[in-house]
Design a protein around this motif. Sequence first.
Motif, PDB file in Angstrom:
ATOM      1  N   THR A  35       0.752  -1.213  -0.172  1.00 42.37           N
ATOM      2  CA  THR A  35       0.043   0.095   0.223  1.00 42.37           C
ATOM      3  C   THR A  35       0.809   1.252   0.174  1.00 42.37           C
ATOM      4  O   THR A  35       0.504   2.332  -0.464  1.00 42.37           O
ATOM      5  CB  THR A  35      -0.862   0.068   1.379  1.00 42.37           C
ATOM      6  N   ALA A  36       2.078   1.233   0.614  1.00 41.08           N
ATOM      7  CA  ALA A  36       2.950   2.269   0.412  1.00 41.08           C
ATOM      8  C   ALA A  36       3.429   2.334  -0.948  1.00 41.08           C
ATOM      9  O   ALA A  36       3.462   3.736  -1.376  1.00 41.08           O
ATOM     10  CB  ALA A  36       4.230   2.127   1.679  1.00 41.08           C
ATOM     11  N   ILE A  37       3.776   1.428  -1.563  1.00 36.41           N
ATOM     12  CA  ILE A  37       4.329   1.719  -2.920  1.00 36.41           C
ATOM     13  C   ILE A  37       3.494   1.977  -3.727  1.00 36.41           C
ATOM     14  O   ILE A  37       3.529   2.928  -4.791  1.00 36.41           O
ATOM     15  CB  ILE A  37       5.033   0.250  -3.205  1.00 36.41           C
ATOM     16  N   GLU A  38       2.008   1.510  -3.399  1.00 38.41           N
ATOM     17  CA  GLU A  38       1.014   1.731  -4.532  1.00 38.41           C
ATOM     18  C   GLU A  38       0.679   3.316  -4.375  1.00 38.41           C
ATOM     19  O   GLU A  38       0.172   3.977  -5.414  1.00 38.41           O
ATOM     20  CB  GLU A  38      -0.117   1.018  -4.315  1.00 38.41           C
ATOM     21  N   SER A  39       0.476   3.925  -3.181  1.00 40.22           N
ATOM     22  CA  SER A  39       0.430   5.325  -3.010  1.00 40.22           C
ATOM     23  C   SER A  39       1.309   6.135  -3.608  1.00 40.22           C
ATOM     24  O   SER A  39       0.781   6.930  -4.364  1.00 40.22           O
ATOM     25  CB  SER A  39       0.446   5.590  -1.543  1.00 40.22           C
ATOM     26  N   VAL A 163       2.059   7.936  13.476  1.00 42.00           N
ATOM     27  CA  VAL A 163       2.482   9.132  14.239  1.00 42.00           C
ATOM     28  C   VAL A 163       3.857   9.683  13.591  1.00 42.00           C
ATOM     29  O   VAL A 163       4.691   8.924  13.187  1.00 42.00           O
ATOM     30  CB  VAL A 163       3.028   8.674  15.884  1.00 42.00           C
ATOM     31  N   VAL A 164       3.787  11.028  13.683  1.00 40.93           N
ATOM     32  CA  VAL A 164       4.903  11.651  13.091  1.00 40.93           C
ATOM     33  C   VAL A 164       5.328  12.478  14.168  1.00 40.93           C
ATOM     34  O   VAL A 164       4.607  13.352  14.871  1.00 40.93           O
ATOM     35  CB  VAL A 164       4.299  12.621  11.898  1.00 40.93           C
ATOM     36  N   ASP A 165       6.590  12.339  14.738  1.00 36.77           N
ATOM     37  CA  ASP A 165       7.402  12.855  15.771  1.00 36.77           C
ATOM     38  C   ASP A 165       8.690  13.410  15.159  1.00 36.77           C
ATOM     39  O   ASP A 165       9.502  12.919  15.138  1.00 36.77           O
ATOM     40  CB  ASP A 165       7.601  12.046  17.065  1.00 36.77           C
ATOM     41  N   ASN A 166       8.612  14.660  14.817  1.00 33.76           N
ATOM     42  CA  ASN A 166       9.973  15.403  14.153  1.00 33.76           C
ATOM     43  C   ASN A 166      10.221  14.293  12.878  1.00 33.76           C
ATOM     44  O   ASN A 166       9.640  14.376  12.101  1.00 33.76           O
ATOM     45  CB  ASN A 166      10.863  15.381  15.231  1.00 33.76           C
ATOM     46  N   ASN A 167      11.499  13.933  12.895  1.00 35.25           N
ATOM     47  CA  ASN A 167      11.887  13.066  11.602  1.00 35.25           C
ATOM     48  C   ASN A 167      11.751  11.418  12.132  1.00 35.25           C
ATOM     49  O   ASN A 167      12.607  10.807  11.358  1.00 35.25           O
ATOM     50  CB  ASN A 167      13.302  13.517  11.482  1.00 35.25           C
ATOM     51  N   ARG A 168      10.846  11.110  12.960  1.00 36.13           N
ATOM     52  CA  ARG A 168      10.366   9.693  13.109  1.00 36.13           C
ATOM     53  C   ARG A 168       9.025   9.618  12.839  1.00 36.13           C
ATOM     54  O   ARG A 168       8.185  10.335  13.327  1.00 36.13           O
ATOM     55  CB  ARG A 168      10.902   9.228  14.549  1.00 36.13           C
ATOM     56  N   LEU A 169       8.891   8.595  12.023  1.00 35.70           N
ATOM     57  CA  LEU A 169       7.433   8.080  11.440  1.00 35.70           C
ATOM     58  C   LEU A 169       7.275   6.528  12.001  1.00 35.70           C
ATOM     59  O   LEU A 169       7.941   5.876  11.652  1.00 35.70           O
ATOM     60  CB  LEU A 169       7.505   8.523  10.047  1.00 35.70           C
ATOM     61  N   THR A 170       6.030   6.419  12.362  1.00 43.04           N
ATOM     62  CA  THR A 170       5.665   5.155  12.605  1.00 43.04           C
ATOM     63  C   THR A 170       4.406   4.778  12.342  1.00 43.04           C
ATOM     64  O   THR A 170       3.283   5.899  12.406  1.00 43.04           O
ATOM     65  CB  THR A 170       5.840   4.954  14.159  1.00 43.04           C
ATOM     66  N   THR A 171       3.868   3.676  11.903  1.00 46.04           N
ATOM     67  CA  THR A 171       2.639   3.357  11.628  1.00 46.04           C
ATOM     68  C   THR A 171       2.121   1.964  12.367  1.00 46.04           C
ATOM     69  O   THR A 171       2.888   1.199  12.761  1.00 46.04           O
ATOM     70  CB  THR A 171       2.385   3.064  10.145  1.00 46.04           C
ATOM     71  N   ALA A 172       0.953   1.867  12.395  1.00 43.09           N
ATOM     72  CA  ALA A 172       0.326   0.701  13.060  1.00 43.09           C
ATOM     73  C   ALA A 172       0.160  -0.616  12.396  1.00 43.09           C
ATOM     74  O   ALA A 172      -0.241  -1.418  13.062  1.00 43.09           O
ATOM     75  CB  ALA A 172      -1.141   1.098  13.815  1.00 43.09           C
ATOM     76  N   SER A 177      -0.122   2.130   6.259  1.00 40.59           N
ATOM     77  CA  SER A 177       0.627   3.079   5.252  1.00 40.59           C
ATOM     78  C   SER A 177      -0.005   4.217   4.264  1.00 40.59           C
ATOM     79  O   SER A 177       0.854   4.876   3.925  1.00 40.59           O
ATOM     80  CB  SER A 177       1.378   1.672   4.671  1.00 40.59           C
ATOM     81  N   ILE A 178      -0.961   3.676   4.036  1.00 38.61           N
ATOM     82  CA  ILE A 178      -1.811   4.503   2.800  1.00 38.61           C
ATOM     83  C   ILE A 178      -2.036   5.961   3.856  1.00 38.61           C
ATOM     84  O   ILE A 178      -1.704   6.963   2.931  1.00 38.61           O
ATOM     85  CB  ILE A 178      -3.101   3.981   2.521  1.00 38.61           C
TER      86      ILE A 178
END
Length: 334
Positions: A35-39, A163-172, A177-178
Motif C-alpha cells: 500500500t505504501a508503494i502503490e500510493s 505518528v509523526v514525531d519530528n523526523n521519526r514516523l511510525t505506523t500501526a 501505510s496509506i
Amino acid sequence: MAAPQPATRIPQDPDKPQRFVFVLLENFSLLCFATAIESLRIANRMAGRTVFEWTMIGEGGETAVCSAGTEFNLDGDLGELNRDDMLMVCAGIDVQESTTKKVLNWLRREARKGLVVGGLCTGAYTLAKAGLLDGRRATIHWENQDSFAEEFEDVELTKSVFVVDNNRLTTAGGTSSIDLMLKIIADQQGEDLANAVADQLIYSSIRTDQDTQRLSVPTRIGVRHPKLSLVIQMMETNIEDPISPSILAQDVGMSTRQLERLFRRYLNRSPKRYYMELRLQKARNLLMQTDMSVINVALACGFASPSHFSKCYRAHYNTTPYRERGSQAARLSI
C-alpha cells in the motif's frame, strides 16, 4: 522565528523526485509495503511526472521474504544513504528475529545523518531497539503494544494509526501505510494530489494521527450498551492491577448482580471470566513476543503467584506458560 517544517516535507530541488528507501526485513508485512508503494506509484501517475521514486534494500542485498511467503528481489544491501532520503523499515511477524545487529548498527549510523526514519507495521520495534524512538511518540500494531510497552519504557507509545514525531514516523500496520503516505504526499505535493491518490485507491476515509487503530469497544464486541462498554474499557486499562467486579459495578452505577446479568446476556460469560480472558490474552502476547520471565509475565498480568498463573493459563490454552515459551523458541529457531 519561523515555525519548523514538518518532517515529511523535505526541502530539496523541486524537480528532483523524493526518494524512499524501503528496508525489507524477513517476514515483512506485504500489505503495509504494497500500500505504501502503490500510493507513491499512483501519485506519480496522477501528477503526470515522477515526484517520488523508491528502492528496496535489505540485509545481504539479495532477497527478502514477506509474511505471505513471496520472495522479493532486492536492489541492494544496507549501504550509504543520502540525507534527503526517507528511510522506511518494513517489518511484520517475528520482528525480534529479523532485527539483527547489522540492521541496528546500520540504522544508528544512517540516522546520525538526520534523515527521516520510519517504521511500517512492527518496524517501530526495530527503530526502538536501535534507540531511535527514545523520548519520542510512536505507534505499533495493537497486537504488539503490550510487549512494546514493557520493553521500551522511554518511548511514548500511542494507539494512533500513525505518528509523526519530528523526523521519526511510525505506523500501526494494515492499511495505515496509506494514511502516512497520503500525509507525505499532501505535505510535499499538496492536498489536491493526495486526494486524487485517495480517490484512485477508493480510500474514502483518510485517517489522521488523531485516529486510533482499533475499533471502538461497542463495535468490537458487537454490543452497544454504554455501561458494558465502559466496564470493558476499565478492564482493558487495568490488567496489571485487576479491579473487582463489585467496584466495577459501583463505578458505573449498578449492583454486582446487575453487572453479572449484563455480561451473561451480551457476552455469555461472567465479568470475572471475561476479565480473566483479557489478562491471559495479554500474558500470551508477552510470552510470544518478549523474553520476559514467566514470573514477570504473571505479575504484569495481575497474577500474584506463578502457580495460579500457570493453572489459569493451562485451563484456557491447554498448555502451560513454560511450554508456550518453549514452543515459540523452537519455532523461531527453525
